[in-house]
Design an enzyme around this catalytic site. Structure first.
Site, mmCIF file in Angstrom:
data_model
loop_
_atom_site.group_PDB
_atom_site.id
_atom_site.type_symbol
_atom_site.label_atom_id
_atom_site.label_comp_id
_atom_site.label_asym_id
_atom_site.label_seq_id
_atom_site.Cartn_x
_atom_site.Cartn_y
_atom_site.Cartn_z
ATOM 1 C CE LYS A 184 -10.635 6.878 -9.380
ATOM 2 N NZ LYS A 184 -9.952 5.617 -9.796
ATOM 3 C CD GLU A 259 -7.673 7.543 6.855
ATOM 4 O OE1 GLU A 259 -7.001 6.534 6.556
ATOM 5 O OE2 GLU A 259 -8.709 7.508 7.533
ATOM 6 C CB CYS A 293 -3.234 6.128 5.958
ATOM 7 S SG CYS A 293 -3.898 6.037 4.286
ATOM 8 C CD GLU A 394 1.637 7.706 3.325
ATOM 9 O OE1 GLU A 394 0.871 7.210 4.163
ATOM 10 O OE2 GLU A 394 1.253 8.385 2.357
#
Length: 503
Positions: A184, A259, A293, A394
């Site tokens: 997906k 992750e 990331c 983040e």
């Protein structure tokens, strides 16, 4: 490859199930937006739970089909290698798809597409190297050994920032082992994953080995992560979404490899070449418009060089060109989503409210040619503190906070003072200090005098709220295979059926 930028623009593309494109059960299609203009450029299918169930059924059927199940490890490796060759042959078209879909630089996407085939080649070679063990036991006339087998159907939920590179890191080893997959992709960048599915069939993989279901997380993603036919999940994305997926998967006792987010530190000691360290910080947080990331978004500088370092970093930041991602001299393209642009603006505003100072950037570009797109200037915030919101959460954008430190002990506390633990960097000429940093930092990857340096041969992943599981190297082959123990008694002795045989 049929799904090129030219053929996709203005068209609708369906789900890829059992080796062909099919319409979604609902008949619903959703626009994908070009980040340079904010306008739709093609439509993808909105899959629902029935579509997901069909894709999983296709993958399970392929898993049981002798055409895949009985294929030798060496022959699987040949198919994986062929897929890598096809990616290389279609590198420019795939790069243009991702550039148009998520706004990443065309020159970076071309570099990624030229590197991805090496990963397929590496794992193709691993296909017939996955071995079991013979175990010495304290029993005569007994053979005890372990087998490594495929897990089954693997569900992969792929991010929008580098879809094919992130997909390759788990797809290549999964196929080399003999798993089947349901992918997906992000609803914000699905084009390249759909194009890759075509190449999978062209490479010679049986239909159903790779399936791609598109749609949003709330519908398609939710259905996939709750499906009992999935043996393991792969997810790259936010920590909040990772928690949701893990909770759904737990209902079927399906493990995950994740992750997740990062708030990675870059530590600069006073013995460095300042220009080189500045270049490393720029690479770590401004490349890809900060949408990685591992972005090194917290920069800690030893106080004796703090002012000089900030001056050099600001000067270098002012030379970064923000522009259209297809132009060769562009350094930073747009953010991938309108919502991401708004998020970045909010974080910068919160930083200034909490006392940080905007030393560079801090706004949208003033160039009228960029006004329609989702662009934001590379931003340096000084006088930053770890407790500030923009230093804790983040951002996923081109924003770095810079703070001074005085002692090594203080630096370790600052660097580890985060809920995340994905990556880290240190810049120093002192090898003893560098190794102390590598030992004490709480991060899955430690870069020394470099940053954002990737290698498919090495295992990487996070700790703390940055996830678990490892990708890359031989370690990932263990992640996507299961161990089966086999015991053979070749003696003629009759055992007492009511006493366990321990000797």
């Amino acid at each position: 490859m049929k799904t090129t930028v030219q053929t996709l623009a203005g068209s609708r593309i369906g789900l890829f199930i059992d080796g062909r494109f099919v319409a979604p059960r609902s008949g619903t299609y959703v626009p994908s937006y070009d980040p340079t203009t904010g306008e739709p450029w093609y439509e993808f299918a909105q899959g629902d739970s029935d579509d997901v169930a069909e894709a999983v059924a296709s993958a399970r059927a392929a898993l049981a089909d002798p055409a895949w199940r009985r294929m030798t490890q060496t022959d699987r490796g040949k198919l994986v290698r062929r897929l890598g060759d096809l990616v290389l042959e279609n590198a420019d078209a795939l790069a243009r798809l991702e550039c148009r879909d998520n706004g990443k630089l065309l020159k970076e996407m071309r570099a990624q597409m030229r590197a991805i085939p090496d990963s397929y080649l590496y794992f193709a070679g691993m296909a017939d190297k996955l071995q079991g063990d013979t175990i010495p036991v304290n029993k005569l006339d007994t053979l005890n050994f372990n087998l490594r087998e495929p897990l089954g159907v693997v569900g992969m939920i792929i991010p929008w920032n580098s879809p094919l590179m992130m997909l390759t890191g788990t797809l290549a080893p999964c196929l080399a082992i003999g798993n089947t997959v349901v992918v997906k992709p992000s609803e914000h960048a699905a084009a390249s994953s759909l194009a890759l599915a075509e190449l999978v069939i062209e490479a010679g993989f049986p239909p159903g080995v790779v399936n791609v279901v598109t749609g949003d997380g709330a519908t398609t993603g939710e259905a996939l992560t709750r499906h009992p036919g999935i043996a393991k999940y792969v997810f790259t994305g936010s920590t909040a979404t990772g928690r949701r997926i893990a909770a759904n998967a737990a209902g079927n006792l399906a493990p995950c490899q994740m992750e997740l987010g990062g708030k990675s530190p870059q530590v600069i000691f006073s013995d460095v070449d300042i220009d080189r360290a500045v270049n490393g910080v720029v690479s770590g947080v401004f490349a890809a418009a900060g949408q990685t990331c591992v972005a090194g978004s917290r920069c800690f500088v030893e106080r004796p060089i703090y002012d000089r370092f900030v001056e050099a970093l600001v000067a270098r930041t002012h030379r970064i060109k923000v522009g259209h991602p297809q132009e060769e001299d562009t350094d930073i393209g747009p953010l991938a989503l309108a919502a991401q642009l708004a998020k970045v603006e909010d974080y910068v505003a919160s930083g200034t409210r909490e006392g940080a100072r905007v030393a560079a950037g801090g706004r949208r570009p003033q160039d009228p040619e960029l006004a329609r797109g989702w662009y934001y200037e590379p931003t340096v915030l000084t006088e930053a503190r770890n407790e500030m919101r923009f230093m804790r959460e983040e951002i996923f954008g081109p924003v770095v906070g810079v703070a001074p430190f005085d002692t090594e002990e203080e630096m370790v506390a600052l660097a580890n003072g985060t809920d995340y633990g994905l990556a880290s960097g240190v810049w120093t000429r002192d090898i003893d200090r560098a190794m102390r940093f590598a030992r004490t930092i709480e991060a899955g990857t430690v870069w020394i005098n470099t940053y954002r340096s990737a290698a498919y041969m090495s295992a990487n992943g996070g700790m703390k709220n940055s996830g678990y599981g490892r990708r890359g190297g031989f370690e990932v082959m263990r992640e996507f295979s299961r161990l089966k123990n086999v015991v053979i008694d070749y003696s003629s002795a009759m055992q007492d059926p009511f006493v366990i045989r321990l000797r």
